[in-house]
Design a protein around this motif. Structure first.
Motif, short mmCIF file in Angstrom:
data_model
loop_
_atom_site.label_atom_id
_atom_site.label_comp_id
_atom_site.label_asym_id
_atom_site.label_seq_id
_atom_site.Cartn_x
_atom_site.Cartn_y
_atom_site.Cartn_z
N ALA A 31 -7.50 2.15 -9.18
CA ALA A 31 -6.48 2.88 -9.92
C ALA A 31 -6.11 2.16 -11.21
CB ALA A 31 -5.24 3.06 -9.05
N PRO A 32 -5.94 2.90 -12.30
CA PRO A 32 -5.60 2.26 -13.58
C PRO A 32 -4.22 1.62 -13.53
CG PRO A 32 -5.43 4.65 -13.74
CD PRO A 32 -6.04 4.37 -12.42
N VAL A 33 -4.08 0.53 -14.27
CA VAL A 33 -2.81 -0.19 -14.30
C VAL A 33 -2.06 0.19 -15.57
CG1 VAL A 33 -1.71 -2.45 -14.30
CG2 VAL A 33 -3.84 -2.09 -13.03
N GLY A 34 -0.88 0.83 -15.41
CA GLY A 34 -0.04 1.19 -16.54
C GLY A 34 -0.77 2.04 -17.57
N THR A 35 -0.59 1.70 -18.84
CA THR A 35 -1.21 2.47 -19.93
C THR A 35 -2.48 1.82 -20.46
OG1 THR A 35 0.19 1.31 -21.53
CG2 THR A 35 1.03 3.40 -20.65
N ALA A 56 -22.03 12.01 -12.59
CA ALA A 56 -20.89 12.68 -11.94
C ALA A 56 -20.52 12.03 -10.62
CB ALA A 56 -21.23 14.15 -11.70
N GLY A 57 -21.32 11.04 -10.16
CA GLY A 57 -20.95 10.30 -8.97
C GLY A 57 -21.86 10.48 -7.78
N ALA A 58 -22.82 11.41 -7.85
CA ALA A 58 -23.73 11.62 -6.73
C ALA A 58 -24.88 10.63 -6.80
CB ALA A 58 -24.29 13.05 -6.77
N ARG A 59 -25.36 10.23 -5.66
CA ARG A 59 -26.58 9.42 -5.64
C ARG A 59 -27.76 10.36 -5.88
NH1 ARG A 59 -27.98 4.40 -1.61
NH2 ARG A 59 -27.17 3.19 -3.37
N ALA A 60 -28.55 10.08 -6.92
CA ALA A 60 -29.58 11.02 -7.36
C ALA A 60 -30.94 10.34 -7.48
CB ALA A 60 -29.20 11.64 -8.70
N PHE A 76 -8.88 7.16 -16.62
CA PHE A 76 -10.31 6.85 -16.62
C PHE A 76 -11.08 7.64 -17.67
CE2 PHE A 76 -9.46 5.72 -12.04
CZ PHE A 76 -9.68 4.36 -12.21
N ILE A 77 -10.39 8.25 -18.61
CA ILE A 77 -11.10 9.00 -19.65
C ILE A 77 -11.91 8.03 -20.51
CG2 ILE A 77 -10.80 10.39 -21.74
CD1 ILE A 77 -8.34 11.63 -20.42
N PHE A 78 -13.18 8.35 -20.68
CA PHE A 78 -14.04 7.48 -21.48
C PHE A 78 -15.21 8.29 -22.04
CE2 PHE A 78 -15.92 7.49 -17.29
CZ PHE A 78 -17.29 7.44 -17.50
N PRO A 98 -16.24 11.10 -13.78
CA PRO A 98 -15.52 11.93 -14.76
C PRO A 98 -14.48 12.80 -14.05
CG PRO A 98 -17.90 12.06 -15.09
CD PRO A 98 -17.70 11.32 -13.81
N GLY A 99 -13.26 12.81 -14.62
CA GLY A 99 -12.22 13.65 -14.05
C GLY A 99 -11.42 13.02 -12.93
N TRP A 100 -11.66 11.75 -12.64
CA TRP A 100 -10.92 11.08 -11.58
C TRP A 100 -9.42 11.06 -11.87
CZ3 TRP A 100 -13.29 5.82 -9.59
CH2 TRP A 100 -14.01 6.07 -8.42
#
Length: 456
Positions: free
Chosen positions: A382-386, A254-258, A411-413, A405-407
């Protein structure tokens, strides 16, 4: 006469205050610019059983404790019987005259504890005063440490302990400064390896820590719990080590340093999830504070038997790093290195400690929180176009851009634990693509080149 070092052994039953006596002596010495190393030997029984501590205080850095004592603080008769043969020449034994007798051939100070303090539980503080006097420690330094230790207690309890230490000191006046060390105004930090690794995690940006209490790694959990609120760290104690590592990996995803920690038996439960972190390329640092095995083994004694388990953790072949600090100061810096390495290369990093390193107290000259800058690795822009996001894009370094996730919709993957292609699509559900499997294996293993170059 000035000496270079003094070895003080403290022994008695669990609950007699052996460990706290050792720590107070160590703190006093550290505040006087001396080097300290403390090792506690204790049983896995909560109450009862024989315990003892070795405190080495010296004018020069010492990495090991002596195998003979200069001062023995005997908190019961058993302590006298067990340790009398390990006395150095000119050694002094401090003992409770109500419970023990001075062995023939030894110099000792017998203190009638029942006459000195109203509560026999305070006998260790009486002996603290005597031992400090034998070492020539200024009374005000001992008083400061006792006050700090009992700061959350009532004024009456603090004063009772200060008085007990003063009375103990009076019994040692006749042979005062028998073990006089060269002191200074420089105060040195005194901490355990566990405290150093926890502190390092906090200064390196750890925001999620999970652990199940397991000796000798539990001290990290204690430190994190004590400081979690003030430092903004989420600390979780789940039901077992399987949950521990899965929660830590989830926080990292989720992006936290753990970070998480355990000992050998708990690490065994974590190994499948370590492989999951490797397959999903999710950074995670796992501290394995080793103890004697196999199985639950000897919970409170030292062994370094988990190297092969660490090297082989998780089935299959994948990139990981296994690091092992060699002292308390190195434990601090190497924890920060491990966190950076995990983020930079998106791999699991295993930090191997052991009972001695994790639990013994040691003075350090200083710890520089800025010496190793935080490196969170490669993050997507940031994503470029489609254009679809390739979470596992094949690159020259083997490192792909990460995304939380959720950015953004771009960025859906999928982050599958099955083998997958650059987009995260499984290649083994309906058919297996050997060529794609080979490409992804090669991609991940390319990281090893960068990991080796980054090794300190």
């Amino acid at each position: 006469m000035k000496i270079e070092s003094v070895d003080i052994w403290i022994a008695g039953a669990a609950g007699d205050g052996v460990q706290s006596t050792a720590e107070i002596l160590g703190r006093v010495a550290a505040r006087l610019g001396l080097h300290v190393s403390i090792y506690n030997s204790y049983q896995s029984a909560i109450r009862g059983g024989y315990v003892w501590a070795q405190v080495t205080i010296s004018s020069k850095k010492s990495w090991v404790n002596g195998d003979r004592w200069d001062i023995l603080i005997a908190l019961n008769a058993d302590a006298v019987a067990r340790h009398q043969k390990w006395a150095n020449p000119n050694a002094v034994i401090l003992f409770n005259k109500d419970r023990s007798q001075l062995p023939q051939g030894l110099t000792g100070i017998g203190i009638p504890v029942s006459e000195v303090v109203p509560n026999p539980i305070m006998q260790n503080v009486v002996f603290l005063g005597a031992a400090s006097t034998l070492c020539g420690f200024p009374k005000q330094k001992l008083d400061q440490v006792i006050t700090d230790i009992f700061v959350k207690k009532s004024k009456e309890i603090r004063q009772a302990n200060l008085t007990a230490a003063k009375k103990g000191a009076q019994y040692a006046q006749d042979i005062a400064k028998k073990f006089e060390l060269t002191m200074s105004e420089q105060s040195r930090p005194l901490l355990t390896g566990n405290q150093a690794m926890a502190f390092a995690g906090a200064t390196a940006g750890v925001r999620f820590y999970a652990a199940y209490p397991m000796t000798p790694a539990t001290g990290i959990l204690h430190w994190m719990c004590d400081h979690a609120e003030s430092l903004g760290i989420i600390v979780e104690q789940p039901e077992d080590e399987i949950s521990v590592i899965n929660m830590a990996i989830g926080a990292s995803f989720a992006g936290a340093r753990a970070m998480c920690a355990t000992s050998g038996g708990g690490f065994a439960l974590m190994t499948e999830a370590i492989g999951m972190a490797a397959m999903t390329e999710t950074p995670i640092v796992v501290i394995n504070s080793q103890r004697a095995g196999p199985s639950t083994g000897v919970p409170t004694k030292m062994e370094q038997g988990d190297l092969w388990q660490a090297l082989g953790a998780g089935q299959g072949d994948y990139p990981k790093a296994v690091l092992a600090p060699f002292d308390v100061e190195d434990a601090y810096y190497l924890t920060q290195v491990a966190l950076n390495m995990a983020d930079r290369h998106q791999i699991p990093v295993i930090l191997l400690s052991d009972l001695f390193l994790s639990e013994h107290h040691e003075t350090v000259d200083s710890l520089d929180g800025k010496k190793i800058p935080i490196d969170r690795g490669l993050w997507a822009k940031a994503p470029v176009g489609t254009q679809k996001f390739k979470r596992y894009e094949i690159t020259a370094s083997g490192i792909s851009e990460r995304a939380k996730p959720g950015w953004d919709d771009g960025f859906i993957f999928t982050a599958p634990t099955d083998e997958h292609n650059e987009y995260g699509h499984n290649i083994s559900d309906v058919f297996t693509n050997p060529a794609e499997r080979l490409r992804m294996m090669d991609k991940r293993m390319k990281k090893m080149e960068g990991i080796l170059k980054a090794m300190p």
